[in-house]
Write an enzyme that holds these catalytic residues in place. Structure first.
Site, mmCIF file in Angstrom:
data_model
loop_
_atom_site.group_PDB
_atom_site.id
_atom_site.type_symbol
_atom_site.label_atom_id
_atom_site.label_comp_id
_atom_site.label_asym_id
_atom_site.label_seq_id
_atom_site.Cartn_x
_atom_site.Cartn_y
_atom_site.Cartn_z
ATOM 1 N N ASP A 135 -3.148 4.669 -2.335
ATOM 2 C CA ASP A 135 -4.225 5.236 -1.514
ATOM 3 C C ASP A 135 -4.670 6.602 -2.045
ATOM 4 O O ASP A 135 -3.822 7.460 -2.329
ATOM 5 C CB ASP A 135 -3.665 5.403 -0.087
ATOM 6 C CG ASP A 135 -4.735 5.658 0.941
ATOM 7 O OD1 ASP A 135 -5.571 4.766 1.140
ATOM 8 O OD2 ASP A 135 -4.722 6.743 1.554
ATOM 9 N N HIS A 167 -11.601 -3.103 3.304
ATOM 10 C CA HIS A 167 -11.482 -2.708 4.711
ATOM 11 C C HIS A 167 -12.214 -1.406 5.033
ATOM 12 O O HIS A 167 -12.253 -0.999 6.191
ATOM 13 C CB HIS A 167 -9.997 -2.587 5.074
ATOM 14 C CG HIS A 167 -9.335 -1.462 4.322
ATOM 15 N ND1 HIS A 167 -9.189 -1.461 2.945
ATOM 16 C CD2 HIS A 167 -8.798 -0.296 4.738
ATOM 17 C CE1 HIS A 167 -8.594 -0.346 2.566
ATOM 18 N NE2 HIS A 167 -8.339 0.385 3.634
ATOM 19 N N ASP A 168 -12.742 -0.744 4.001
ATOM 20 C CA ASP A 168 -13.455 0.525 4.216
ATOM 21 C C ASP A 168 -14.966 0.392 4.032
ATOM 22 O O ASP A 168 -15.678 1.406 4.059
ATOM 23 C CB ASP A 168 -12.972 1.581 3.206
ATOM 24 C CG ASP A 168 -11.529 1.989 3.444
ATOM 25 O OD1 ASP A 168 -11.072 1.927 4.594
ATOM 26 O OD2 ASP A 168 -10.866 2.372 2.459
ATOM 27 N N GLU A 174 -6.506 3.905 -5.910
ATOM 28 C CA GLU A 174 -7.810 4.141 -5.300
ATOM 29 C C GLU A 174 -8.248 5.544 -5.719
ATOM 30 O O GLU A 174 -7.560 6.530 -5.397
ATOM 31 C CB GLU A 174 -7.710 4.051 -3.774
ATOM 32 C CG GLU A 174 -9.063 4.121 -3.109
ATOM 33 C CD GLU A 174 -9.008 4.557 -1.653
ATOM 34 O OE1 GLU A 174 -9.918 4.211 -0.890
ATOM 35 O OE2 GLU A 174 -8.053 5.274 -1.274
ATOM 36 N N ASP A 179 0.848 -1.181 0.000
ATOM 37 C CA ASP A 179 0.000 0.000 0.000
ATOM 38 C C ASP A 179 0.892 1.242 0.000
ATOM 39 O O ASP A 179 1.795 1.354 0.837
ATOM 40 C CB ASP A 179 -0.887 -0.011 1.265
ATOM 41 C CG ASP A 179 -2.295 0.479 0.990
ATOM 42 O OD1 ASP A 179 -2.419 1.552 0.386
ATOM 43 O OD2 ASP A 179 -3.250 -0.209 1.384
HETATM 44 C C1 NOJ Z 1 -8.367 5.096 1.930
HETATM 45 C C2 NOJ Z 1 -8.034 3.921 2.790
HETATM 46 O O1 NOJ Z 1 -8.455 2.757 2.159
HETATM 47 C C3 NOJ Z 1 -8.680 4.178 4.122
HETATM 48 O O2 NOJ Z 1 -8.650 3.047 4.964
HETATM 49 C C4 NOJ Z 1 -8.006 5.355 4.763
HETATM 50 O O3 NOJ Z 1 -8.668 5.691 5.950
HETATM 51 C C5 NOJ Z 1 -8.006 6.574 3.840
HETATM 52 N N1 NOJ Z 1 -7.723 6.261 2.477
HETATM 53 C C6 NOJ Z 1 -6.973 7.549 4.293
HETATM 54 O O4 NOJ Z 1 -5.692 7.026 4.064
#
Ligand code: NOJ
Length: 547
Positions: free
Chosen positions: A199, A315-316, A245, A98
């Site tokens: 990210d 995970h989000d 992302e 990551d």
């Molecule tokens: C996206 C990540 O997947 C998430 O878990 C994180 O809180 C935010 N970006 C900030 O890095």
């Protein structure tokens, strides 16, 4: 369409804190992951995406990095990380790391220096602005609630943080920042990793003028930065993969990031289907026609030269079977049905840990059980706006990121076999029923179904490269589509409801000459005189070779 290994691969996402704890401190770690590599190999995935394992004060579980070249103490040592990489490579597994470089931790030495004075050589590594009178420079809200600006007494200016106040945004317009990032990327690539998940990478392009009610990224800048990153770093490591992302992208803007002729990213994660219920915290159930419209659009509008990722949770996000399937009576069928969809569309499928055994949302009974900064800040802000804890709990149960972050359920032993200590977040109480050990034993389990899906991808080019065509677009019950490549054709029928559905088939879809390739029910599918009878949450895949 060009052939690439990463188009043909399946990626498994590990959230290290919750995957496997080897030393009993209640927190997952690198040795825990090493102990499960045979499991991943056996599942059949080719790539692992490891969420951040760098040194971090863990305000946002590692997405706030204080040292990009060290491993987080709780997770282990650099030597253990080296062992992880070599043990993965020995098994033919690739590792993508990551890359979190939109922001750092406020405890990173660059920020600590930056904060000291306006003349610090690191001042311009971050985004500092004067206030607007007594107010912050703009009205922007952070993605984690409250203002996106933090006032700093030392220099009487504000710094920008799109996420928590412990995650100050880096200033990518500063060439020194870009050089630092390129350098740390080389540090990891030289160790032999196979790529990066980047990210919120489309947030690095900050607008020239800061105004408006909310932050709007400047994609032209992000494109420039990514092309520079390719020239200076990525192109020197042929064969790696990158996935960005990129919240807010459409197929058209995503194509600009992933068109291979532009040399930016291999693929992106878009979020359109994650917004299908409307507001992030909405309790509405999605409408199937909305979900299909979004997914099908991405199948057809991205174009020949770009590429997409396929996911329904990570995970989000809440657990996919709870959100898009049925985590009660039809948990097993609906988890398999959703997996069938993900693994028969065009794009690279991502499996988030626990998805392969149908892990569900967690029914926490108190807000005190939650650990996630996003949930905690949102609860704090919502209380100030007059919401009751009861209302908030209802939403958190459905939407909190912690639904995905409870420990991986390995067995029916204490704490689901995740830790011998006290887990940092409670285990989902359904672990005696839902766990890896029991799925491994059961030939009809969700886990064994995933293995089949992954194998099929390796066997049929049409799954990877075939064109997409949708049928019954207006149906609120079924999602049906074909994939075609040369004379190969795949027909996919998915019942998204807990009711049986009778589907009158057009001539071209009558599966007479087609072989059932896969189904989530035992026995033969029910086809009678041009009608397909789909059972609750049934998934059927037919294969045929056209004359
Ligand atoms: C996206 C990540 O997947 C998430 O878990 C994180 O809180 C935010 N970006 C900030 O890095």
């Amino acid at each position: 369409m060009t052939k690439k290994w990463w188009k043909e691969a399946v990626v498994y996402q590990i959230y290290p804190r919750s995957f496997m704890d080897s030393n009993g401190d209640g927190i997952g770690d690198l040795n825990g992951i090493i102990s499960k590599l045979d499991y991943l190999k056996d599942l059949g995935v080719q790539v692992v995406w490891l969420c951040p394992v760098y040194q971090s004060p863990n305000d946002d579980n590692g997405y706030d990095i204080s040292d990009y070249r060290e491993i987080m103490n709780e997770f282990g040592t650099m030597q253990e990380w080296e062992t992880l990489l070599s043990e993965m490579h020995r098994r033919g597994l690739k590792l993508i790391m990551d890359l979190v470089v939109n922001h750092t931790s406020d405890e990173h030495k660059w920020f600590v220096e930056s904060q000291k004075s306006k003349d610090s050589p690191y001042r311009d590594y971050y985004i500092w602005r004067d206030g607007n009178g007594d107010a912050p420079p703009t009205e922007w809200q952070s993605y984690f609630s409250f203002d996106a600006w933090q006032y700093d007494e030392t220099t009487k200016q504000y710094y920008l943080h799109l996420f928590s106040k412990k995650q100050p945004d880096l200033n990518w317009a500063n060439p020194a920042v870009r050089a630092e990032v390129f350098d740390l990327m080389k540090f990891w690539l030289d160790k032999g990793i196979d790529g990066f998940r980047m990210d919120v990478i489309n947030a690095i392009g900050k607008p020239n003028v800061f105004d408006g009610a909310y932050f709007v990224p400047d994609d032209r800048k992000t494109h420039e930065y990514l092309q520079e990153m390719n020239r200076k770093v990525l192109s020197k490591y042929p064969g790696i993969m990158t996935v960005g992302e990129t919240p807010g992208v459409t197929p058209q803007t995503a194509a600009l990031f992933t068109d291979e002729r532009r040399e930016e990213l291999n693929m992106v994660f878009h979020f359109e289907h994650m917004g299908v219920e409307g507001d992030k915290y909405s309790l509405n159930r999605f409408r199937l026609t909305d979900l299909k419209r979004i997914l099908s659009k991405w199948q057809t509008e991205l174009g020949e030269n770009a590429w997409n990722s396929l996911y329904l949770n990570n995970h989000d996000q809440p657990r996919m079977v709870s959100r898009f399937g049925n985590d009660g009576e039809y948990r097993v069928q609906s988890a398999k049905m959703l997996a069938t969809m993900l693994h028969t569309m065009q794009g690279t499928p991502y499996i988030y840990q626990g998805e392969e055994i149908g892990m569900t949302n967690v029914p926490f009974s108190s807000l005190d059980d939650y650990r996630d900064i996003e949930t905690l800040n949102w609860a704090k802000e919502s209380r100030l706006q007059g919401k009751t804890d009861e209302e908030l709990l209802l939403v958190a149960n459905r939407k909190s990121r912690d639904n995905a972050r409870t420990p991986m359920q390995w067995s029916n032993a204490q704490n689901a076999g995740f830790t011998a200590g006290t887990p940092w977040i409670s285990v989902n109480p359904n672990y005696p029923e839902i766990n890896v050990e029991s799925d491994l034993r059961n030939p009809d389990s969700i886990l064994n179904y995933y293995k089949k899906l992954i194998q099929l991808r390796g066997q049929y080019d049409v799954i990877v490269y075939g064109d997409f065509k949708e049928y019954f677009t207006e149906s609120e019950q079924v999602y049906c589509y074909t994939r075609t490549l040369g004379n190969e054709k795949l027909q996919v029928f998915l019942n998204f409801t807990a009711e049986p559905v009778v589907l009158p088939l057009p001539q071209e879809l009558i599966p007479e000459k087609a072989n059932p390739l896969l189904s989530n029910y035992a026995g033969q599918p029910e086809v009678k005189s041009g009608q397909l009878n789909l059972r609750p949450y049934e998934a059927l895949v037919y294969y045929c070779e056209l004359a």
